[in-house]
Design an enzyme around this catalytic site. Structure first.
Site, short mmCIF file in Angstrom:
data_model
loop_
_atom_site.label_atom_id
_atom_site.label_comp_id
_atom_site.label_asym_id
_atom_site.label_seq_id
_atom_site.Cartn_x
_atom_site.Cartn_y
_atom_site.Cartn_z
CB CYS A 150 -1.29 0.12 0.96
SG CYS A 150 -2.33 0.63 0.95
CG HIS A 172 -3.19 -3.40 3.59
ND1 HIS A 172 -1.87 -2.40 4.92
CD2 HIS A 172 -3.72 -2.69 2.90
CE1 HIS A 172 -1.75 -1.04 4.47
NE2 HIS A 172 -3.01 -0.95 4.15
CD GLU A 207 0.50 -5.60 5.86
OE1 GLU A 207 0.52 -6.03 4.63
OE2 GLU A 207 -0.21 -4.17 5.40
#
Ligand code: GLN
Length: 190
Positions: A79, A168, A170
């Protein structure tokens, strides 16, 4: 071979989620708070957050040091991190590290759907993807390979040892994108 050390740029944004994910995969993580720490790491994750703020906090010298790092070592941006790695950044225009031959548009999905969880594809396999005020790749250079898509959009790309995702990974349970980055550092391929 010495064990790999992975840096996570930790000046702003969701760096801790990346640290957690990489440690879960068995990597040794260094939270990079000042540019000198880049000397100790074999690869770098640049997290999501606010790309303008990350640039401001790093300052001129920090940005220069980061530019040199991503020219020679593997890096993975999510991002805001993907925005920072790009050659051309729009809406608004902003300086970048110039490591990835793409044009990227900030906050490209507008207000209504500025954050959402969507189904995409990593290669041919389904993947849940979290988008938060996500940018969009608008031009991909000839050496840029698409590794994940969402609908018609490329959402993760690779150029040599540079990996970038507009979502994302993560923030999902799925570890495949981070594992791909560790493989890239370890043996130079995905
Ligand atoms: N919109 C942010 C930027 O332009 C990126 C958002 C994110 O990293 N989740 O930097």
């Amino acid at each position: 071979m010495l064990p790999m050390k992975i840096g996570v740029l930790a000046v702003q944004g969701d760096f801790d989620a990346h640290r957690h994910r990489l440690e879960e995969l068995g990597a040794e993580v260094v939270l990079v708070r000042c540019p000198e720490q880049l000397n100790e790491v074999d690869g770098l994750v640049i997290p999501g957050g606010e790309s303008g703020a990350i640039l401001r906090i790093l300052g001129r010298q920090g940005v220069e040091k980061l530019k040199q790092f991503v020219r020679v070592k593997p890096a993975f941006g999510t991002c805001a991190g993907a925005i920072l790695l790009a050659k051309e950044i729009t809406h608004p225009e902003q300086e970048g590290l110039g490591a990835l031959d793409v044009r990227i548009r900030r906050n490209a999905y507008g207000r209504q759907i500025n954050s959402s969880i969507r189904q995409g594809k990593l290669g041919d396999s389904p993947m849940e993807m979290v988008f938060i005020r996500a940018p969009r790749f608008e031009r991909l250079g000839p050496e840029v390979e698409v590794i994940a898509t969402q609908g018609e959009d490329p959402v993760a790309v690779r150029q040599g040892k540079i990996l970038a995702a507009t979502f994302h990974p993560e923030l999902s349970e799925d570890t495949r994108v981070h594992q791909a980055f560790l493989d890239l550092i370890g043996n130079g391929t995905l």
